[in-house]
Design a protein around this motif. Structure first.
Motif, mmCIF file in Angstrom:
data_model
loop_
_atom_site.group_PDB
_atom_site.id
_atom_site.type_symbol
_atom_site.label_atom_id
_atom_site.label_comp_id
_atom_site.label_asym_id
_atom_site.label_seq_id
_atom_site.Cartn_x
_atom_site.Cartn_y
_atom_site.Cartn_z
ATOM 1 N N ALA A 34 17.715 -32.273 25.919
ATOM 2 C CA ALA A 34 16.659 -33.245 25.603
ATOM 3 C C ALA A 34 17.306 -34.482 24.975
ATOM 4 O O ALA A 34 18.285 -34.386 24.242
ATOM 5 C CB ALA A 34 15.637 -32.642 24.644
ATOM 6 N N ASN A 35 16.764 -35.651 25.288
ATOM 7 C CA ASN A 35 17.261 -36.915 24.728
ATOM 8 C C ASN A 35 16.465 -37.282 23.491
ATOM 9 O O ASN A 35 15.238 -37.311 23.542
ATOM 10 C CB ASN A 35 17.132 -38.044 25.752
ATOM 11 N N ILE A 36 17.166 -37.573 22.408
ATOM 12 C CA ILE A 36 16.524 -37.988 21.159
ATOM 13 C C ILE A 36 17.082 -39.376 20.817
ATOM 14 O O ILE A 36 18.297 -39.546 20.669
ATOM 15 C CB ILE A 36 16.797 -37.005 20.004
ATOM 16 N N ILE A 37 16.190 -40.360 20.718
ATOM 17 C CA ILE A 37 16.567 -41.722 20.368
ATOM 18 C C ILE A 37 15.802 -42.112 19.104
ATOM 19 O O ILE A 37 14.577 -41.995 19.060
ATOM 20 C CB ILE A 37 16.213 -42.731 21.486
ATOM 21 N N ALA A 38 16.522 -42.553 18.074
ATOM 22 C CA ALA A 38 15.910 -43.042 16.840
ATOM 23 C C ALA A 38 16.198 -44.534 16.744
ATOM 24 O O ALA A 38 17.353 -44.955 16.822
ATOM 25 C CB ALA A 38 16.466 -42.313 15.627
ATOM 26 N N ILE A 39 15.141 -45.342 16.590
ATOM 27 C CA ILE A 39 15.287 -46.797 16.529
ATOM 28 C C ILE A 39 14.867 -47.286 15.146
ATOM 29 O O ILE A 39 13.725 -47.068 14.726
ATOM 30 C CB ILE A 39 14.426 -47.477 17.609
ATOM 31 N N HIS A 40 15.813 -47.909 14.435
ATOM 32 C CA HIS A 40 15.512 -48.522 13.139
ATOM 33 C C HIS A 40 14.803 -49.827 13.447
ATOM 34 O O HIS A 40 15.420 -50.795 13.897
ATOM 35 C CB HIS A 40 16.802 -48.748 12.348
ATOM 36 N N GLN A 41 13.503 -49.877 13.244
ATOM 37 C CA GLN A 41 12.698 -50.988 13.723
ATOM 38 C C GLN A 41 13.013 -52.345 13.095
ATOM 39 O O GLN A 41 12.993 -53.350 13.814
ATOM 40 C CB GLN A 41 11.222 -50.635 13.616
ATOM 41 N N PRO A 42 13.343 -52.455 11.808
ATOM 42 C CA PRO A 42 13.659 -53.779 11.267
ATOM 43 C C PRO A 42 14.892 -54.429 11.900
ATOM 44 O O PRO A 42 14.951 -55.636 12.051
ATOM 45 C CB PRO A 42 13.886 -53.526 9.778
ATOM 46 N N THR A 43 15.892 -53.614 12.290
ATOM 47 C CA THR A 43 17.135 -54.178 12.825
ATOM 48 C C THR A 43 17.315 -53.936 14.322
ATOM 49 O O THR A 43 18.162 -54.564 14.939
ATOM 50 C CB THR A 43 18.354 -53.567 12.108
ATOM 51 N N GLY A 44 16.564 -52.993 14.881
ATOM 52 C CA GLY A 44 16.732 -52.656 16.286
ATOM 53 C C GLY A 44 17.906 -51.728 16.557
ATOM 54 O O GLY A 44 18.223 -51.443 17.712
ATOM 55 N N THR A 45 18.557 -51.234 15.517
ATOM 56 C CA THR A 45 19.682 -50.317 15.684
ATOM 57 C C THR A 45 19.191 -49.022 16.314
ATOM 58 O O THR A 45 18.205 -48.442 15.869
ATOM 59 C CB THR A 45 20.341 -50.009 14.324
ATOM 60 N N LYS A 46 19.909 -48.559 17.353
ATOM 61 C CA LYS A 46 19.528 -47.323 18.050
ATOM 62 C C LYS A 46 20.571 -46.246 17.808
ATOM 63 O O LYS A 46 21.775 -46.504 17.859
ATOM 64 C CB LYS A 46 19.414 -47.572 19.551
ATOM 65 N N TYR A 47 20.083 -45.060 17.533
ATOM 66 C CA TYR A 47 20.923 -43.876 17.371
ATOM 67 C C TYR A 47 20.445 -42.863 18.406
ATOM 68 O O TYR A 47 19.244 -42.661 18.563
ATOM 69 C CB TYR A 47 20.753 -43.259 15.980
#
Length: 99
Positions: free
Chosen positions: A41-54
């Motif tokens: 399964a793909n898990i993507i976490a996006i820090h919304q203030p900066t747009g950083t994706k993990y």
């Protein structure tokens, strides 16, 4: 001179250990409605203030871990798996040192 050098080395060693934890992480297990693990399964976490994706992919038993994430939030977390509808979590906040 030797005492001065030894004192400097000890002082530097103390400072190196004083850095502490400055990040957070998320982890968990991805399962279906029958509690069966979903490997890959793909898990993507996006820090919304900066747009950083993990991002990460769940292992054979459906477990995942994303370390070294920015503290705070909000994060948007998206989970996708072939044959299943995507699942999204909004307004996730991370605390310092927590997982």
């Amino acid at each position: 001179m030797k005492k001065l050098l030894l004192g400097f080395i000890l002082l530097c060693g103390v400072n190196a250990f004083a850095q502490g934890v400055t990040t957070s992480s998320i982890n968990g297990q991805i399962t279906d409605q029958n509690e069966e693990a979903l490997p890959g399964a793909n898990i993507i976490a996006i820090h919304q203030p900066t747009g950083t994706k993990y991002g990460v992919i769940s292992d054979f038993d459906g477990f995942y871990r994303i370390p070294n994430m920015r503290v705070g939030g909000p994060y948007k977390i998206e989970i996708t798996y072939v044959g299943f509808k995507p699942k999204t979590f909004q307004n996730v906040f991370l605390r310092l040192g927590d997982s």
